[in-house]
Design an enzyme around this catalytic site. Sequence first.
Site, mmCIF file in Angstrom:
data_model
loop_
_atom_site.group_PDB
_atom_site.id
_atom_site.type_symbol
_atom_site.label_atom_id
_atom_site.label_comp_id
_atom_site.label_asym_id
_atom_site.label_seq_id
_atom_site.Cartn_x
_atom_site.Cartn_y
_atom_site.Cartn_z
ATOM 1 N N ASP A 1 1.989 20.505 -20.922
ATOM 2 C CA ASP A 1 1.071 18.787 -20.643
ATOM 3 C C ASP A 1 2.181 17.686 -21.696
ATOM 4 O O ASP A 1 2.285 18.088 -22.838
ATOM 5 C CB ASP A 1 -0.504 19.800 -21.221
ATOM 6 C CG ASP A 1 -0.828 18.122 -21.623
ATOM 7 O OD1 ASP A 1 0.200 16.849 -21.833
ATOM 8 O OD2 ASP A 1 -2.084 17.870 -21.421
ATOM 9 N N ARG B 1 -13.323 15.662 -33.384
ATOM 10 C CA ARG B 1 -12.956 16.454 -32.746
ATOM 11 C C ARG B 1 -13.379 17.898 -33.398
ATOM 12 O O ARG B 1 -12.414 18.488 -34.219
ATOM 13 C CB ARG B 1 -11.467 16.358 -33.276
ATOM 14 C CG ARG B 1 -10.510 15.323 -32.431
ATOM 15 C CD ARG B 1 -10.203 15.267 -31.562
ATOM 16 N NE ARG B 1 -11.328 15.214 -30.275
ATOM 17 C CZ ARG B 1 -11.425 15.133 -28.188
ATOM 18 N NH1 ARG B 1 -10.435 14.420 -28.212
ATOM 19 N NH2 ARG B 1 -12.196 14.732 -27.534
ATOM 20 N N PHE C 1 -7.911 21.644 -24.281
ATOM 21 C CA PHE C 1 -8.023 20.178 -24.524
ATOM 22 C C PHE C 1 -8.780 20.176 -23.519
ATOM 23 O O PHE C 1 -9.262 20.947 -23.146
ATOM 24 C CB PHE C 1 -7.090 19.422 -23.997
ATOM 25 C CG PHE C 1 -7.386 18.144 -24.308
ATOM 26 C CD1 PHE C 1 -7.339 17.535 -25.230
ATOM 27 C CD2 PHE C 1 -7.356 17.123 -23.256
ATOM 28 C CE1 PHE C 1 -7.659 15.943 -25.557
ATOM 29 C CE2 PHE C 1 -8.016 15.643 -23.624
ATOM 30 C CZ PHE C 1 -8.047 15.408 -24.941
ATOM 31 N N THR C 2 -9.567 18.916 -24.149
ATOM 32 C CA THR C 2 -11.339 19.229 -23.706
ATOM 33 C C THR C 2 -11.292 18.940 -22.278
ATOM 34 O O THR C 2 -11.600 20.188 -21.108
ATOM 35 C CB THR C 2 -11.591 17.592 -23.669
ATOM 36 O OG1 THR C 2 -10.646 16.462 -23.642
ATOM 37 C CG2 THR C 2 -12.316 17.920 -25.494
ATOM 38 N N TYR D 1 0.688 -1.167 -0.543
ATOM 39 C CA TYR D 1 0.297 0.000 0.399
ATOM 40 C C TYR D 1 1.109 0.878 0.055
ATOM 41 O O TYR D 1 0.755 2.221 -0.906
ATOM 42 C CB TYR D 1 -0.707 -0.315 1.382
ATOM 43 C CG TYR D 1 -1.870 1.685 1.152
ATOM 44 C CD1 TYR D 1 -3.419 0.832 0.861
ATOM 45 C CD2 TYR D 1 -1.378 2.455 1.276
ATOM 46 C CE1 TYR D 1 -4.241 1.778 0.156
ATOM 47 C CE2 TYR D 1 -2.427 3.388 1.463
ATOM 48 C CZ TYR D 1 -4.454 3.439 1.024
ATOM 49 O OH TYR D 1 -4.542 4.560 0.314
ATOM 50 N N PHE E 1 -18.731 15.379 -25.915
ATOM 51 C CA PHE E 1 -18.496 14.321 -27.260
ATOM 52 C C PHE E 1 -18.943 12.631 -26.521
ATOM 53 O O PHE E 1 -18.517 11.763 -27.704
ATOM 54 C CB PHE E 1 -17.114 14.474 -27.290
ATOM 55 C CG PHE E 1 -16.594 14.936 -27.006
ATOM 56 C CD1 PHE E 1 -15.597 15.915 -25.633
ATOM 57 C CD2 PHE E 1 -15.287 13.048 -27.036
ATOM 58 C CE1 PHE E 1 -14.525 15.442 -24.922
ATOM 59 C CE2 PHE E 1 -14.413 13.731 -25.803
ATOM 60 C CZ PHE E 1 -13.755 14.807 -24.961
ATOM 61 N N LYS F 1 0.392 7.493 -23.055
ATOM 62 C CA LYS F 1 0.095 7.988 -25.168
ATOM 63 C C LYS F 1 1.765 7.831 -25.233
ATOM 64 O O LYS F 1 2.575 6.618 -24.980
ATOM 65 C CB LYS F 1 0.106 9.407 -25.298
ATOM 66 C CG LYS F 1 -1.240 10.059 -25.302
ATOM 67 C CD LYS F 1 -2.605 10.078 -24.581
ATOM 68 C CE LYS F 1 -3.495 10.776 -24.175
ATOM 69 N NZ LYS F 1 -4.700 10.289 -23.316
#
Length: 461
Positions: free
Chosen positions: A217, A385, A126-127, A74, A452, A260
């Site tokens: 980011d 998009r 970005f969303t 943990y 979306f 990514k």
Amino acid sequence: MKLTPLAPPPYKIKAVEPIYCPSREERLRSIAAAGYNTFLLPSNEVYLDLLTDSGTGAMSDYQWAGLMEGDEAYAGSVNFAHLEEAVHDIMGYRCVVPTHQGRGAEHILSKLLIKPGHYIPGNMYFTTTRLHQELAGGMFVDVIIDEAYQAQNEHPFKGNVDLEKLAYLVQSVGKEKIPYVNLQACVNMAGGQPFSMENLCTLREFCSRHEIKIILDATRVVENAHFIKTREKGYQNRSILSLMREICSLTDGCTMSAKKDALVNIGGFLALRDAELYEEAKALVVIYEGLHTYGGLAGRDLEAMARGLYEATTDDAIVAHRVQQVHYLGERLSQFDVPLVRPFGGHAIFIDAKRFLAHLAQDQFPAEALAAEIYTESGVRTMERGIVSAGRDPKTGDHYYPALELVRLTLPRRVYTQEHLDYTAEHIEHLFKRRDLIKGLRMIYEPKYLRFFQARFEPLT
Ligand code: F0G
């Protein structure tokens, strides 16, 4: 456009996953049942899945082996120490807070730094990033260069920040109201477009002068480093690792969706330089994600992430081949004159739906309609998009009408072969020939946030 032959990939295939292409009748039924939203298709009804490059890549045997070395304690898992070490070594940040994925890091960052009435400049929204900024009481301000909105413009660094727009914001609202600049690598909604090192250096100088932080980011920062190496004068002989270190050294911290460029199926982190902020971030992560040494992940996930970060940044051939695959698909589609965002970016090819379906108005959801048609035509799943992703202005309630109305064909890392890319290009060509027959859509269900993902549509008659 001349086709550049695709070099063989820097890997071979050790495990395979069978895929099945549903018949046209099955596809017609599936897309109707999904409310014409490709997010709502079950993946076993999809032939080639180009929805996203997020968590969909193939891990290496070395990463899979790391799963067996998961320390599922943990507290204080050794895999967390490996992750900390990797982030420090590759990106230079000393303080690392793991999170279940990128938006977990965005949530904590926004809670940490944004107060109601703040403005957060960024190189295009970005969303999830913008939503977390808004939920924390802030307002996103777009400071990307104008070229980013011109699908045909060949500017090699369309992800650059427009320093004049930023200076104007600082002058109008005052630097006290700007907690940080959110700098996205390979700007997703612009087509995967990178910023240049020159632009980042100028931004750093400006932000240091005004005592404003830069938060990167870093979701696709390896691809951004590749574009600096291949497109910016003076960087050709640099390694991806050294470029990574230089990029990160010019920023104060980062949020990362490791799904990514860090080559994993799940995971993310917030990394910071400031030890005091780190203490506050640790206090928040235990509320929303988990203890600060696991952040909602299993020990094995942390290990795969640490290994993925090293793999992605120490073998330059991996990112080079990945970007070449994307460009190969772009060149194939260009041979058929399909209108695309130029130049090609790092993770995806973006079809310009405004030109593909020039007969549709933007509130007939051309990109959503085109993504549905591509699926029906080929079994290939892509993503809207455009206006649906852009959502609504929280103040007026009106749709945001983004300049770019795009369909994204996103390549998972190390998953598909050239034959898959050829199949995709040929089917989109067929569709392009009968584009005048494609109808728009009407939205019949709209969720409150990030619509979306779950919105439903029906064809206009
Ligand atoms: N930032 C960027 C630039 C992204 O592309 C994403 C995710 C995130 C943050 C959020 O990360 O999904 O791990 O929570 N992009 C995915 C996509 C969803 O398909 O483009 P996450």
